[in-house]
Scaffold this motif. Structure first.
Motif, PDB file in Angstrom:
ATOM      1  N   MET A   1       0.844  -1.174   0.000  1.00 21.49           N
ATOM      2  CA  MET A   1       0.000   0.000   0.000  1.00 21.49           C
ATOM      3  C   MET A   1       0.890   1.237   0.000  1.00 21.49           C
ATOM      4  O   MET A   1       1.809   1.345   0.785  1.00 21.49           O
ATOM      5  CB  MET A   1      -0.909  -0.038   1.237  1.00 21.49           C
ATOM      6  N   GLY A   2       0.609   2.151  -0.901  1.00 18.69           N
ATOM      7  CA  GLY A   2       1.422   3.350  -1.030  1.00 18.69           C
ATOM      8  C   GLY A   2       1.021   4.437  -0.049  1.00 18.69           C
ATOM      9  O   GLY A   2      -0.009   4.357   0.644  1.00 18.69           O
ATOM     10  N   HIS A   4      -0.028   7.398  -0.698  1.00 19.77           N
ATOM     11  CA  HIS A   4      -1.261   8.105  -1.078  1.00 19.77           C
ATOM     12  C   HIS A   4      -2.485   7.319  -0.638  1.00 19.77           C
ATOM     13  O   HIS A   4      -3.479   7.908  -0.195  1.00 19.77           O
ATOM     14  CB  HIS A   4      -1.294   8.359  -2.586  1.00 19.77           C
ATOM     15  N   GLN A   5      -2.423   5.998  -0.730  1.00 19.38           N
ATOM     16  CA  GLN A   5      -3.549   5.173  -0.314  1.00 19.38           C
ATOM     17  C   GLN A   5      -3.727   5.245   1.205  1.00 19.38           C
ATOM     18  O   GLN A   5      -4.844   5.334   1.708  1.00 19.38           O
ATOM     19  CB  GLN A   5      -3.336   3.717  -0.759  1.00 19.38           C
ATOM     20  N   ALA A  32      -4.740   9.262  -4.622  1.00 13.25           N
ATOM     21  CA  ALA A  32      -4.322   7.859  -4.508  1.00 13.25           C
ATOM     22  C   ALA A  32      -4.617   7.096  -5.801  1.00 13.25           C
ATOM     23  O   ALA A  32      -3.783   6.323  -6.291  1.00 13.25           O
ATOM     24  CB  ALA A  32      -5.015   7.201  -3.322  1.00 13.25           C
ATOM     25  N   ASN A  33      -5.789   7.322  -6.370  1.00 19.07           N
ATOM     26  CA  ASN A  33      -6.145   6.652  -7.636  1.00 19.07           C
ATOM     27  C   ASN A  33      -5.232   7.096  -8.771  1.00 19.07           C
ATOM     28  O   ASN A  33      -4.835   6.293  -9.615  1.00 19.07           O
ATOM     29  CB  ASN A  33      -7.609   6.926  -7.986  1.00 19.07           C
ATOM     30  N   ASP A  36      -1.886   5.357  -8.371  1.00 17.96           N
ATOM     31  CA  ASP A  36      -1.993   3.951  -8.793  1.00 17.96           C
ATOM     32  C   ASP A  36      -2.019   3.839 -10.317  1.00 17.96           C
ATOM     33  O   ASP A  36      -1.393   2.941 -10.887  1.00 17.96           O
ATOM     34  CB  ASP A  36      -3.251   3.308  -8.205  1.00 17.96           C
ATOM     35  N   VAL A  39       1.509   4.381 -11.715  1.00 17.39           N
ATOM     36  CA  VAL A  39       2.334   3.181 -11.529  1.00 17.39           C
ATOM     37  C   VAL A  39       1.970   2.126 -12.576  1.00 17.39           C
ATOM     38  O   VAL A  39       2.846   1.508 -13.195  1.00 17.39           O
ATOM     39  CB  VAL A  39       2.185   2.625 -10.093  1.00 17.39           C
ATOM     40  N   ALA A  40       0.681   1.914 -12.797  1.00 13.79           N
ATOM     41  CA  ALA A  40       0.243   0.932 -13.797  1.00 13.79           C
ATOM     42  C   ALA A  40       0.710   1.332 -15.195  1.00 13.79           C
ATOM     43  O   ALA A  40       1.137   0.477 -15.983  1.00 13.79           O
ATOM     44  CB  ALA A  40      -1.283   0.798 -13.769  1.00 13.79           C
TER      45      ALA A  40
END
Length: 131
Positions: A1-2, A4-5, A32-33, A36, A39-40
């Motif tokens: 879990m990062g 931001h999350q 957070a989204n 993510d 990163v993806a």
């Protein structure tokens, strides 16, 4: 879990108790989204570049060196069975084969195992190989 999350989860909990506004919780979740998704995207770019890098390597079940490419970059190629032209010219460099013209007057003196010296035309003073 990062990070931001984690921040989003904490902000959502605080928004439920009224310590922060719902807008702050929504902003933290959006951040957070977004992280993510970034990163993806980077992972997908890495896979794409690894696949492109894989196309630069030629793997064959035999030894040899590519001496000449017979197709241009971007050319449409197909299987050889469909009448396609070869893509590369290969050479087996594990053995050196030298063809020498021998005058008839010396042909009788040539025998297997005779000593020989090989010179490069670029530097005749240096012996390339001696048998």
């Amino acid at each position: 879990m990062g990070i931001h999350q984690t921040t989003s989860d904490r902000t959502r909990t605080l928004a439920g108790s009224g310590a922060v506004s719902r807008q702050e919780a929504d902003d933290a979740l959006a951040l957070a989204n977004s992280a993510d998704a970034l990163v993806a995207t980077r992972k997908a770019d890495l896979k794409r570049l690894q696949a492109l890098r894989g196309y630069q390597q030629i793997v064959a079940p035999f030894d040899g060196v590519v001496t000449r490419r017979l197709v241009d970059s971007g050319a449409l190629v197909g299987p050889a069975a469909a009448g396609g032209a070869p893509l590369y010219e290969l050479a087996d460099v594990s053995k050196l084969r030298v063809l020498v013209d021998v005058p008839d007057s010396h042909a009788a003196d040539v025998r297997v195992g005779n000593a020989a010296e090989l010179y490069s035309p670029r530097d005749p003073s240096r012996t390339v190989k001696e048998w």
